[in-house]
Design a protein around this motif. Structure first.
Motif, PDB file in Angstrom:
ATOM      1  N   GLN A  35       9.757   3.837   8.710  1.00 38.17           N
ATOM      2  CA  GLN A  35       8.604   4.594   8.217  1.00 38.17           C
ATOM      3  C   GLN A  35       7.392   3.662   8.279  1.00 38.17           C
ATOM      4  O   GLN A  35       7.544   2.452   8.435  1.00 38.17           O
ATOM      5  CB  GLN A  35       8.901   5.202   6.834  1.00 38.17           C
ATOM      6  CG  GLN A  35       9.580   4.281   5.840  1.00 38.17           C
ATOM      7  CD  GLN A  35       8.609   3.514   4.991  1.00 38.17           C
ATOM      8  OE1 GLN A  35       7.447   3.390   5.328  1.00 38.17           O
ATOM      9  NE2 GLN A  35       9.103   2.966   3.880  1.00 38.17           N
ATOM     10  N   HIS A  65       4.536   7.705   4.478  1.00 37.91           N
ATOM     11  CA  HIS A  65       4.206   7.026   3.218  1.00 37.91           C
ATOM     12  C   HIS A  65       2.691   6.823   3.051  1.00 37.91           C
ATOM     13  O   HIS A  65       2.078   7.373   2.158  1.00 37.91           O
ATOM     14  CB  HIS A  65       4.904   5.660   3.144  1.00 37.91           C
ATOM     15  CG  HIS A  65       6.334   5.713   2.755  1.00 37.91           C
ATOM     16  ND1 HIS A  65       7.308   6.284   3.528  1.00 37.91           N
ATOM     17  CD2 HIS A  65       6.988   5.237   1.654  1.00 37.91           C
ATOM     18  CE1 HIS A  65       8.487   6.167   2.931  1.00 37.91           C
ATOM     19  NE2 HIS A  65       8.314   5.534   1.782  1.00 37.91           N
ATOM     20  N   ASP A 119      14.047   1.401   4.972  1.00 45.31           N
ATOM     21  CA  ASP A 119      13.748   2.143   3.752  1.00 45.31           C
ATOM     22  C   ASP A 119      15.054   2.260   2.977  1.00 45.31           C
ATOM     23  O   ASP A 119      16.091   2.627   3.559  1.00 45.31           O
ATOM     24  CB  ASP A 119      13.223   3.548   4.083  1.00 45.31           C
ATOM     25  CG  ASP A 119      12.664   4.234   2.844  1.00 45.31           C
ATOM     26  OD1 ASP A 119      11.430   4.354   2.736  1.00 45.31           O
ATOM     27  OD2 ASP A 119      13.465   4.641   1.981  1.00 45.31           O
ATOM     28  N   SER A 120      15.011   1.974   1.685  1.00 46.62           N
ATOM     29  CA  SER A 120      16.270   1.934   0.935  1.00 46.62           C
ATOM     30  C   SER A 120      16.977   3.292   0.940  1.00 46.62           C
ATOM     31  O   SER A 120      18.201   3.371   0.958  1.00 46.62           O
ATOM     32  CB  SER A 120      16.021   1.474  -0.498  1.00 46.62           C
ATOM     33  OG  SER A 120      15.182   2.383  -1.159  1.00 46.62           O
ATOM     34  N   ARG A 383      12.788   7.711  -8.255  1.00 39.46           N
ATOM     35  CA  ARG A 383      12.502   6.435  -8.941  1.00 39.46           C
ATOM     36  C   ARG A 383      11.415   6.604  -9.988  1.00 39.46           C
ATOM     37  O   ARG A 383      10.489   7.397  -9.789  1.00 39.46           O
ATOM     38  CB  ARG A 383      12.025   5.393  -7.916  1.00 39.46           C
ATOM     39  CG  ARG A 383      13.154   4.959  -7.035  1.00 39.46           C
ATOM     40  CD  ARG A 383      12.871   3.708  -6.241  1.00 39.46           C
ATOM     41  NE  ARG A 383      14.141   3.323  -5.662  1.00 39.46           N
ATOM     42  CZ  ARG A 383      14.308   2.855  -4.429  1.00 39.46           C
ATOM     43  NH1 ARG A 383      13.255   2.624  -3.666  1.00 39.46           N
ATOM     44  NH2 ARG A 383      15.503   2.554  -3.988  1.00 39.46           N
ATOM     45  N   ARG A 388       4.816   2.750 -10.760  1.00 37.77           N
ATOM     46  CA  ARG A 388       5.034   3.264  -9.402  1.00 37.77           C
ATOM     47  C   ARG A 388       4.170   4.501  -9.105  1.00 37.77           C
ATOM     48  O   ARG A 388       3.784   4.747  -7.968  1.00 37.77           O
ATOM     49  CB  ARG A 388       6.524   3.599  -9.239  1.00 37.77           C
ATOM     50  CG  ARG A 388       6.915   4.129  -7.864  1.00 37.77           C
ATOM     51  CD  ARG A 388       8.423   4.305  -7.801  1.00 37.77           C
ATOM     52  NE  ARG A 388       8.818   5.184  -6.716  1.00 37.77           N
ATOM     53  CZ  ARG A 388       9.301   4.797  -5.536  1.00 37.77           C
ATOM     54  NH1 ARG A 388       9.454   3.516  -5.282  1.00 37.77           N
ATOM     55  NH2 ARG A 388       9.642   5.654  -4.613  1.00 37.77           N
ATOM     56  N   ARG A 501      -0.029  -3.104   3.738  1.00 33.39           N
ATOM     57  CA  ARG A 501       1.324  -3.419   4.214  1.00 33.39           C
ATOM     58  C   ARG A 501       1.318  -4.178   5.554  1.00 33.39           C
ATOM     59  O   ARG A 501       2.308  -4.794   5.918  1.00 33.39           O
ATOM     60  CB  ARG A 501       2.145  -2.143   4.327  1.00 33.39           C
ATOM     61  CG  ARG A 501       2.594  -1.551   2.983  1.00 33.39           C
ATOM     62  CD  ARG A 501       3.598  -2.454   2.305  1.00 33.39           C
ATOM     63  NE  ARG A 501       4.110  -1.883   1.075  1.00 33.39           N
ATOM     64  CZ  ARG A 501       5.196  -1.136   0.979  1.00 33.39           C
ATOM     65  NH1 ARG A 501       5.890  -0.842   2.072  1.00 33.39           N
ATOM     66  NH2 ARG A 501       5.605  -0.684  -0.181  1.00 33.39           N
ATOM     67  N   SER A 542      13.275  -1.286  -0.208  1.00 34.86           N
ATOM     68  CA  SER A 542      13.648  -2.266   0.813  1.00 34.86           C
ATOM     69  C   SER A 542      12.440  -3.090   1.257  1.00 34.86           C
ATOM     70  O   SER A 542      12.573  -3.940   2.122  1.00 34.86           O
ATOM     71  CB  SER A 542      14.179  -1.522   2.035  1.00 34.86           C
ATOM     72  OG  SER A 542      13.103  -0.796   2.630  1.00 34.86           O
ATOM     73  N   ARG A 543      11.253  -2.809   0.728  1.00 35.60           N
ATOM     74  CA  ARG A 543      10.020  -3.414   1.248  1.00 35.60           C
ATOM     75  C   ARG A 543      10.140  -4.928   1.313  1.00 35.60           C
ATOM     76  O   ARG A 543      10.290  -5.601   0.301  1.00 35.60           O
ATOM     77  CB  ARG A 543       8.816  -2.981   0.413  1.00 35.60           C
ATOM     78  CG  ARG A 543       8.840  -3.416  -1.016  1.00 35.60           C
ATOM     79  CD  ARG A 543       7.790  -2.709  -1.854  1.00 35.60           C
ATOM     80  NE  ARG A 543       8.146  -1.309  -2.050  1.00 35.60           N
ATOM     81  CZ  ARG A 543       7.689  -0.538  -3.034  1.00 35.60           C
ATOM     82  NH1 ARG A 543       6.841  -1.017  -3.915  1.00 35.60           N
ATOM     83  NH2 ARG A 543       8.066   0.721  -3.146  1.00 35.60           N
TER      84      ARG A 543
HETATM   85  C1  MIC Z   1      10.680   3.745  -2.063  1.00 34.02           C
HETATM   86  O1  MIC Z   1      11.143   4.858  -2.285  1.00 34.02           O
HETATM   87  O2  MIC Z   1      10.687   2.848  -2.906  1.00 34.02           O
HETATM   88  C2  MIC Z   1      10.057   3.454  -0.698  1.00 34.02           C
HETATM   89  C3  MIC Z   1       8.579   3.430  -0.883  1.00 34.02           C
HETATM   90  O3  MIC Z   1      10.384   4.482   0.186  1.00 34.02           O
HETATM   91  C4  MIC Z   1      10.578   2.130  -0.183  1.00 34.02           C
HETATM   92  C5  MIC Z   1       9.984   1.716   1.096  1.00 34.02           C
HETATM   93  C6  MIC Z   1       8.638   1.057   0.980  1.00 34.02           C
HETATM   94  O4  MIC Z   1       8.362   0.370   0.006  1.00 34.02           O
HETATM   95  O5  MIC Z   1       7.847   1.200   1.921  1.00 34.02           O
HETATM   96  C7  MIC Z   1      12.114   2.102  -0.043  1.00 34.02           C
HETATM   97  O6  MIC Z   1      12.787   2.933  -0.614  1.00 34.02           O
HETATM   98  O7  MIC Z   1      12.626   1.208   0.616  1.00 34.02           O
END
Ligand code: MIC
Length: 705
Positions: A35, A65, A119-120, A383, A388, A501, A542-543
């Protein structure tokens, strides 16, 4: 021994190692998902590999995003990503097309395949019978370059879903919230959850998607639903009947662990601020005033998720969203948008006063719709880490669409079971989904690709350089953090910060901005430093910016009680030692400003020593730090990071892919395991290797798939 589904898929993709929990394995990946918010760094790191084209069957770059265009930064990223995708062989899904995980499930998910995603929540594709794993951008870049993915072999837990969701107002979201309640946010670490039992049959693919998506929020490696008639039907409706594969656990399959959930016993659940595992029955929080309800995100943005609140509003004689509350709804994809527009659900929601958003991640990552100050927000998202939403002192509750639907009438959290039978939903139109890939662009052919120049705006900076580790490490403790620090504390969500980013020096300025505003100042004064933290450090996203930003600021090592899987790996890939306390009580000795020295770290890593020796200030008293690095991870750390490790391997012709082969023809004329893996994949129709490059070049000249 009869195999569970996870082991069948892992075995089919195993390049190196043994399927024994905890041992290091390398897996061939069929697909990759990127993404925009993680993809810019991932693809710029792919460029560093010097490969002319990607070497896997399918990779898709989504833009979902960073879609708020306050100035040139985000659109510059989109433009660069579109050119990079076209040049290097990825498909490109334009902004507004939908949420990456949702579209991927519609258009590309294939039972039995593997996928690595930057992406997680890539785990969502497990709803289609894939083993889909979230990772940092660099790991994805390396996989695009044709290398296997190295990971600790997960345990496989059977999650037996008994009974059916036959209680009114109880939904799939409650199943995953129940798992979060039982296991906590780190309970899935190094585990694949394989869902079995009679309860799975009733779950639609989007319902399975909600569950598989949030396996990431358990810290899990993946979640998988064996493909069945529902999967076949879904694929048929997506015009992809040929992608169906008959697969499932063998009779009497063995698992490392087993859990049971009786679906008939479940009630509606809510995750309270500030962690998805802070779960309570809805009755415990009923009556809590709320100023916002948001429906949608990668979870709960399917047709029924939106049709239920629409029907609740319409059913109550045109009752509107409570005046003290703002409500939003987000469809998961263009397909869903078209379906709700045609069926009348869009009208029900809009007439009821819900603000209709475009199909993107939106408020889930603080991309607009931040809640007001000193107010609660109720969201069907995955989340609720502090801040956030974009509002620093936010207070976000997570729930199912059923809880959201009734709560928006009253401006307080309500128990939907008090509203009688759920209303009839407007049916999904007959001809839906309407399959149209006109907004997913295919890559250029190889000839055109060579000529593509990549446009880079002024906010786009190259990823930081990796430098090899010194013999010893000495640095001051720059911050001491508690348990459950999320990557959002390190690299915050929201419109303002996420626009950086592609610019690590700029995003680094926000590291720990709420948790420890002096952190950056200290590091700038000292030039380097250490982070000390509690358990589950780096949970959530996962960032890799959560590792890149500290790297830029001079962080040499992070010493924690424990790490979340993806962040630990991101630190290692970027050359930062992720160490744990052998004796957790040593955490209490850490104070900001102390100097910690690790006098023999390089040698200890090279020797494969189980512990790393450390000393605090001038004390003679040594403390022991532990690690769980694989042999290759130790080499990566010594090289200063994964990119420099691969470069070193390349120049020495050594084993860079973890396959145990050198990648060159040996004297006997044998070829590398990776080449063989590619061929095996081509042969069985699952892709990989050189043949894929040719395939990606098809469709010459045309922009649309
Ligand atoms: C999230 O849900 O936390 C995100 C934003 O999709 C992240 C990816 C990111 O930080 O760009 C994720 O899930 O890895």
């Amino acid at each position: 021994m009869p195999l569970n589904l996870t082991h069948q898929i892992l075995d089919e993709h195993l390049v190196d190692g043994e399927l024994k929990p905890g041992s290091s394995i390398s897996l061939r990946m069929d697909q990759a998902l990127l993404q925009d918010a993680t993809g810019t760094m991932a693809l710029m790191q792919f460029e560093e590999l010097g490969e002319p084209r990607i070497k896997i069957e399918r990779a898709v770059q989504y833009v979902d995003h960073n879609v708020v265009q306050l100035d040139y930064k985000n659109p510059d990223d989109h433009r660069m990503l579109q050119a990079l995708a076209r040049k290097y062989g990825l498909h490109f899904s334009r902004p507004g097309n939908g949420i990456s995980h949702y579209i991927h499930m519609e258009r590309y998910g294939k039972p039995g395949q593997t996928m690595l995603g930057a992406d997680s929540h890539t785990t969502q594709a497990g709803c289609m019978g894939m083993i889909a794993i979230g990772a940092g951008g660099l790991d994805v870049a390396v996989v695009l370059g044709g290398h296997p993915y190295e990971i600790s072999c997960p345990e496989v837990v059977e999650v037996w879903l008994d009974g059916t969701l036959n209680r009114p107002w109880v939904q799939a979201k409650d199943i995953i919230l129940e798992l979060l309640r039982r296991l906590t946010a780190s309970g899935g670490k190094n585990k694949v959850l394989e869902f079995t039992g009679p309860g799975t049959a009733d779950l639609s693919i989007p319902e399975r998607a909600t569950i598989a998506n949030m396996v990431a929020d358990l810290g899990g490696t993946a979640g998988v639903f064996p493909p069945d008639d529902r999967t076949r039907d879904w694929l048929e409706r997506q015009d992809r009947a040929d992608d169906f594969v008959e697969l499932g656990p063998e009779d009497g399959a063995e698992y490392d662990d087993r859990l049971e959930i009786d679906l008939a016993e479940l009630g509606p659940l809510v995750a309270k601020p500030h962690n998805p595992d802070n779960v309570a029955p809805v009755e415990e929080v009923a009556g809590t005033p709320i100023a916002q309800v948001c429906i949608g995100s990668s979870v709960n943005s399917g047709y029924n998720d939106l049709a239920l609140p629409g029907a609740v509003l319409a059913d109550r004689g045109g009752q509107i969203v409570h005046p003290d509350l703002a409500a939003t709804a987000t469809p998961g994809s263009r397909q869903i948008l078209a379906a709700i527009a045609e069926s009348g659900v869009y009208r029900q929601l809009s007439d009821g006063g819900v603000r209709m958003l475009e199909p993107v991640c939106g408020p889930c990552v603080g991309m607009g719709q931040a809640p007001p100050s000193d107010a609660n927000s109720l969201r069907t998202f995955n989340r609720n880490f502090p801040g956030r939403s974009g509002t620093a002192e936010d207070s976000v509750f997570l729930c199912s669409p059923a809880v959201a639907a009734v709560s928006l009438l009253e401006a307080k959290i309500c128990d939907p079971r008090e509203y009688g039978e759920p209303p009839e939903l407007l049916p999904m139109p007959e001809l839906r989904p309407y399959v149209d890939d006109v907004h997913i662009f295919a890559p250029a052919d190889e000839q055109e690709a060579e000529r593509i120049e990549i446009p880079r705006g002024p906010n786009i900076k190259r990823p930081p350089e990796h430098t090899p580790i010194d013999d010893s490490l000495e640095a001051r403790v720059a911050t001491v953090q508690p348990d459950d620090i999320s990557t959002g504390d390190l690299a915050p969500d929201g419109v303002e910060v996420m626009a950086y980013r592609s610019n690590v020096p700029a995003i680094a300025e926000f590291t720990f901005r709420h948790r420890d505003p002096e952190f950056r100042k200290r590091l700038k004064e000292w030039g380097s430093g250490l982070i000390v933290a509690g358990s589950n450090y780096g949970q959530g996203s996962s960032r890799e910016h959560a590792a890149l930003a500290p790297l830029h600021l001079g962080v040499k090592a992070v010493i924690a009680k424990s790490f979340a899987r993806i962040h630990r790996r991101n630190l290692v890939a970027q050359g930062i030692a992720a160490l744990t306390f052998s004796d957790e009580s040593d955490y209490d000795r850490a104070e900001v400003g102390q100097t910690w020295s690790l006098p023999n770290i390089k040698q200890e890593l090279a020797d494969g020593a189980e512990t790393i020796t450390a000393r605090i200030d001038d004390s003679d008293d040594e403390l022991k730090l532990s690690h769980d690095f694989s042999e290759r991870e130790r080499e990566i750390l010594i090289a200063g990071g994964l990119l420099s490790y691969l470069r070193d391997q390349d120049s020495s012709g050594a084993d860079a892919d973890g396959s145990g082969e050198t990648g060159k023809e040996d004297e006997g004329g044998e070829r590398s395991t990776q080449e063989e893996a590619g061929e095996r994949a081509e042969g069985d129709g699952s892709g990989g290797g050189e043949g894929v490059i040719r395939e990606a070049g098809q469709g010459v000249g045309g922009q649309h798939e």
